[in-house]
Motif scaffolding. Sequence first.
Motif, PDB file in Angstrom:
ATOM      1  N   ILE A  20      -5.784 -15.026  -4.877  1.00 57.47           N
ATOM      2  CA  ILE A  20      -6.241 -13.739  -5.423  1.00 57.47           C
ATOM      3  C   ILE A  20      -7.658 -13.429  -4.931  1.00 57.47           C
ATOM      4  O   ILE A  20      -7.954 -12.284  -4.572  1.00 57.47           O
ATOM      5  CB  ILE A  20      -6.187 -13.742  -6.971  1.00 57.47           C
ATOM      6  CG1 ILE A  20      -4.731 -13.713  -7.448  1.00 57.47           C
ATOM      7  CG2 ILE A  20      -6.951 -12.551  -7.546  1.00 57.47           C
ATOM      8  CD1 ILE A  20      -4.558 -13.924  -8.949  1.00 57.47           C
ATOM      9  N   SER A  21      -8.520 -14.433  -4.876  1.00 55.14           N
ATOM     10  CA  SER A  21      -9.889 -14.229  -4.395  1.00 55.14           C
ATOM     11  C   SER A  21      -9.890 -13.698  -2.968  1.00 55.14           C
ATOM     12  O   SER A  21     -10.604 -12.740  -2.649  1.00 55.14           O
ATOM     13  CB  SER A  21     -10.680 -15.547  -4.449  1.00 55.14           C
ATOM     14  OG  SER A  21     -10.769 -16.008  -5.771  1.00 55.14           O
ATOM     15  N   HIS A  22      -9.073 -14.304  -2.113  1.00 59.32           N
ATOM     16  CA  HIS A  22      -8.968 -13.834  -0.728  1.00 59.32           C
ATOM     17  C   HIS A  22      -8.401 -12.414  -0.666  1.00 59.32           C
ATOM     18  O   HIS A  22      -8.863 -11.592   0.125  1.00 59.32           O
ATOM     19  CB  HIS A  22      -8.106 -14.796   0.100  1.00 59.32           C
ATOM     20  CG  HIS A  22      -8.808 -16.054   0.478  1.00 59.32           C
ATOM     21  ND1 HIS A  22      -9.715 -16.126   1.506  1.00 59.32           N
ATOM     22  CD2 HIS A  22      -8.752 -17.302  -0.052  1.00 59.32           C
ATOM     23  CE1 HIS A  22     -10.179 -17.359   1.611  1.00 59.32           C
ATOM     24  NE2 HIS A  22      -9.606 -18.088   0.671  1.00 59.32           N
ATOM     25  N   GLU A  26     -10.160  -9.136   0.946  1.00 59.09           N
ATOM     26  CA  GLU A  26      -9.463  -8.418   2.020  1.00 59.09           C
ATOM     27  C   GLU A  26      -9.233  -6.953   1.653  1.00 59.09           C
ATOM     28  O   GLU A  26      -9.534  -6.058   2.442  1.00 59.09           O
ATOM     29  CB  GLU A  26      -8.134  -9.104   2.318  1.00 59.09           C
ATOM     30  CG  GLU A  26      -7.420  -8.516   3.521  1.00 59.09           C
ATOM     31  CD  GLU A  26      -6.148  -9.283   3.845  1.00 59.09           C
ATOM     32  OE1 GLU A  26      -5.217  -8.644   4.361  1.00 59.09           O
ATOM     33  OE2 GLU A  26      -6.084 -10.500   3.584  1.00 59.09           O
ATOM     34  N   LYS A  27      -8.701  -6.697   0.474  1.00 53.63           N
ATOM     35  CA  LYS A  27      -8.394  -5.321   0.062  1.00 53.63           C
ATOM     36  C   LYS A  27      -9.649  -4.451   0.008  1.00 53.63           C
ATOM     37  O   LYS A  27      -9.613  -3.270   0.330  1.00 53.63           O
ATOM     38  CB  LYS A  27      -7.698  -5.294  -1.287  1.00 53.63           C
ATOM     39  CG  LYS A  27      -7.388  -3.880  -1.752  1.00 53.63           C
ATOM     40  CD  LYS A  27      -6.647  -3.824  -3.052  1.00 53.63           C
ATOM     41  CE  LYS A  27      -6.389  -2.365  -3.401  1.00 53.63           C
ATOM     42  NZ  LYS A  27      -5.423  -2.207  -4.451  1.00 53.63           N
ATOM     43  N   GLY A  30     -14.537  -6.824   1.952  1.00 47.98           N
ATOM     44  CA  GLY A  30     -15.774  -7.511   1.600  1.00 47.98           C
ATOM     45  C   GLY A  30     -16.002  -7.443   0.105  1.00 47.98           C
ATOM     46  O   GLY A  30     -15.082  -7.166  -0.669  1.00 47.98           O
ATOM     47  N   VAL A  31     -17.244  -7.660  -0.301  1.00 47.26           N
ATOM     48  CA  VAL A  31     -17.545  -7.703  -1.735  1.00 47.26           C
ATOM     49  C   VAL A  31     -18.607  -6.687  -2.153  1.00 47.26           C
ATOM     50  O   VAL A  31     -19.054  -6.702  -3.296  1.00 47.26           O
ATOM     51  CB  VAL A  31     -17.978  -9.128  -2.162  1.00 47.26           C
ATOM     52  CG1 VAL A  31     -16.825 -10.101  -2.009  1.00 47.26           C
ATOM     53  CG2 VAL A  31     -19.198  -9.599  -1.391  1.00 47.26           C
ATOM     54  N   GLU A  32     -18.989  -5.808  -1.243  1.00 48.50           N
ATOM     55  CA  GLU A  32     -20.012  -4.817  -1.574  1.00 48.50           C
ATOM     56  C   GLU A  32     -19.532  -3.911  -2.706  1.00 48.50           C
ATOM     57  O   GLU A  32     -18.397  -3.421  -2.683  1.00 48.50           O
ATOM     58  CB  GLU A  32     -20.346  -3.982  -0.341  1.00 48.50           C
ATOM     59  CG  GLU A  32     -21.540  -3.084  -0.553  1.00 48.50           C
ATOM     60  CD  GLU A  32     -21.919  -2.335   0.710  1.00 48.50           C
ATOM     61  OE1 GLU A  32     -22.527  -1.265   0.565  1.00 48.50           O
ATOM     62  OE2 GLU A  32     -21.613  -2.809   1.813  1.00 48.50           O
ATOM     63  N   ASP A  33     -20.385  -3.720  -3.693  1.00 46.06           N
ATOM     64  CA  ASP A  33     -20.122  -2.860  -4.858  1.00 46.06           C
ATOM     65  C   ASP A  33     -18.993  -3.358  -5.751  1.00 46.06           C
ATOM     66  O   ASP A  33     -18.423  -2.588  -6.519  1.00 46.06           O
ATOM     67  CB  ASP A  33     -19.848  -1.412  -4.438  1.00 46.06           C
ATOM     68  CG  ASP A  33     -21.095  -0.735  -3.906  1.00 46.06           C
ATOM     69  OD1 ASP A  33     -22.196  -1.089  -4.370  1.00 46.06           O
ATOM     70  OD2 ASP A  33     -20.982   0.136  -3.031  1.00 46.06           O
ATOM     71  N   LYS A 100     -16.707  -0.691  -7.654  1.00 43.42           N
ATOM     72  CA  LYS A 100     -15.295  -1.071  -7.723  1.00 43.42           C
ATOM     73  C   LYS A 100     -15.195  -2.184  -8.756  1.00 43.42           C
ATOM     74  O   LYS A 100     -15.690  -3.286  -8.520  1.00 43.42           O
ATOM     75  CB  LYS A 100     -14.799  -1.576  -6.375  1.00 43.42           C
ATOM     76  CG  LYS A 100     -14.819  -0.545  -5.281  1.00 43.42           C
ATOM     77  CD  LYS A 100     -14.346  -1.182  -3.991  1.00 43.42           C
ATOM     78  CE  LYS A 100     -14.936  -0.471  -2.805  1.00 43.42           C
ATOM     79  NZ  LYS A 100     -14.803  -1.237  -1.570  1.00 43.42           N
ATOM     80  N   VAL A 101     -14.591  -1.878  -9.889  1.00 46.58           N
ATOM     81  CA  VAL A 101     -14.495  -2.852 -10.969  1.00 46.58           C
ATOM     82  C   VAL A 101     -13.117  -3.497 -10.940  1.00 46.58           C
ATOM     83  O   VAL A 101     -12.101  -2.807 -10.918  1.00 46.58           O
ATOM     84  CB  VAL A 101     -14.747  -2.198 -12.342  1.00 46.58           C
ATOM     85  CG1 VAL A 101     -14.526  -3.207 -13.462  1.00 46.58           C
ATOM     86  CG2 VAL A 101     -16.153  -1.624 -12.411  1.00 46.58           C
ATOM     87  N   ILE A 102     -13.104  -4.815 -10.911  1.00 48.07           N
ATOM     88  CA  ILE A 102     -11.855  -5.561 -10.992  1.00 48.07           C
ATOM     89  C   ILE A 102     -11.736  -6.049 -12.429  1.00 48.07           C
ATOM     90  O   ILE A 102     -12.511  -6.901 -12.858  1.00 48.07           O
ATOM     91  CB  ILE A 102     -11.845  -6.780 -10.045  1.00 48.07           C
ATOM     92  CG1 ILE A 102     -12.374  -6.419  -8.683  1.00 48.07           C
ATOM     93  CG2 ILE A 102     -10.473  -7.446 -10.044  1.00 48.07           C
ATOM     94  CD1 ILE A 102     -11.437  -6.061  -7.619  1.00 48.07           C
ATOM     95  N   LEU A 103     -10.773  -5.508 -13.180  1.00 49.56           N
ATOM     96  CA  LEU A 103     -10.473  -6.003 -14.523  1.00 49.56           C
ATOM     97  C   LEU A 103      -9.617  -7.247 -14.364  1.00 49.56           C
ATOM     98  O   LEU A 103      -8.691  -7.263 -13.537  1.00 49.56           O
ATOM     99  CB  LEU A 103      -9.692  -4.960 -15.322  1.00 49.56           C
ATOM    100  CG  LEU A 103     -10.483  -3.846 -15.965  1.00 49.56           C
ATOM    101  CD1 LEU A 103      -9.538  -2.853 -16.644  1.00 49.56           C
ATOM    102  CD2 LEU A 103     -11.474  -4.376 -16.978  1.00 49.56           C
ATOM    103  N   VAL A 104      -9.896  -8.277 -15.132  1.00 52.53           N
ATOM    104  CA  VAL A 104      -9.179  -9.549 -15.010  1.00 52.53           C
ATOM    105  C   VAL A 104      -8.604  -9.931 -16.372  1.00 52.53           C
ATOM    106  O   VAL A 104      -9.306  -9.910 -17.375  1.00 52.53           O
ATOM    107  CB  VAL A 104     -10.123 -10.669 -14.507  1.00 52.53           C
ATOM    108  CG1 VAL A 104      -9.358 -11.974 -14.348  1.00 52.53           C
ATOM    109  CG2 VAL A 104     -10.793 -10.264 -13.199  1.00 52.53           C
TER     110      VAL A 104
END
Length: 180
Positions: A20-22, A26-27, A30-33, A100-104
């Motif tokens: 999931i981290s990868h 990828e989606k 990168g990890v900006e924002d 970009k918020v990732i809800l987990v």
Amino acid sequence: MKAKATVLDHAAIRRALTRISHEIIEKNKGVEDLVLVGIKTRGVPIAQRLKEKIQEIESVDIPGGELDITLYRDDLTPKQDQAEPEIKETNIQTDIDGKKVILVDDVLYTGRTVRAAMDALIDHGRPAQIQLAVLVDRGHRELPIRADFVGKNVPTSHDEVVTVTLSETDQADEVRIYEK
């Protein structure tokens, strides 16, 4: 309840979260924002593990947070011995406007928890995008919600219960199915 099957053990959970981290990196190119926000209770340690994996991969510390959705639920029923729902603290470490918020969360089932989480999140700001990462998707949606990142799809019946235990909250990592 009668235990039916163990669907993920410690090693399988670790592998799923690494994948999931990868996928998140990828989606999002990168990890900006990016901001990782765990839905209390078990979404929080899962978000923390994802944050650590992403930091390991990208050498960047991304902000995170914890979201309590108690007051946003539409299926809230008081516990027998408790008149008022127990409200926990929401703690989001950064401004989420334009991010970009990732809800987990641990398990995606009807979609009602995620709907409540989106409402709670919007009260903290206006993200550019909200994505959803879950350890287990068990189906049976009542709302039109789907996860962007899934550790494992586990087809279940309404007569089954999926439990996630994590070492941070339960002293063991395991996902099991029980017969009601």
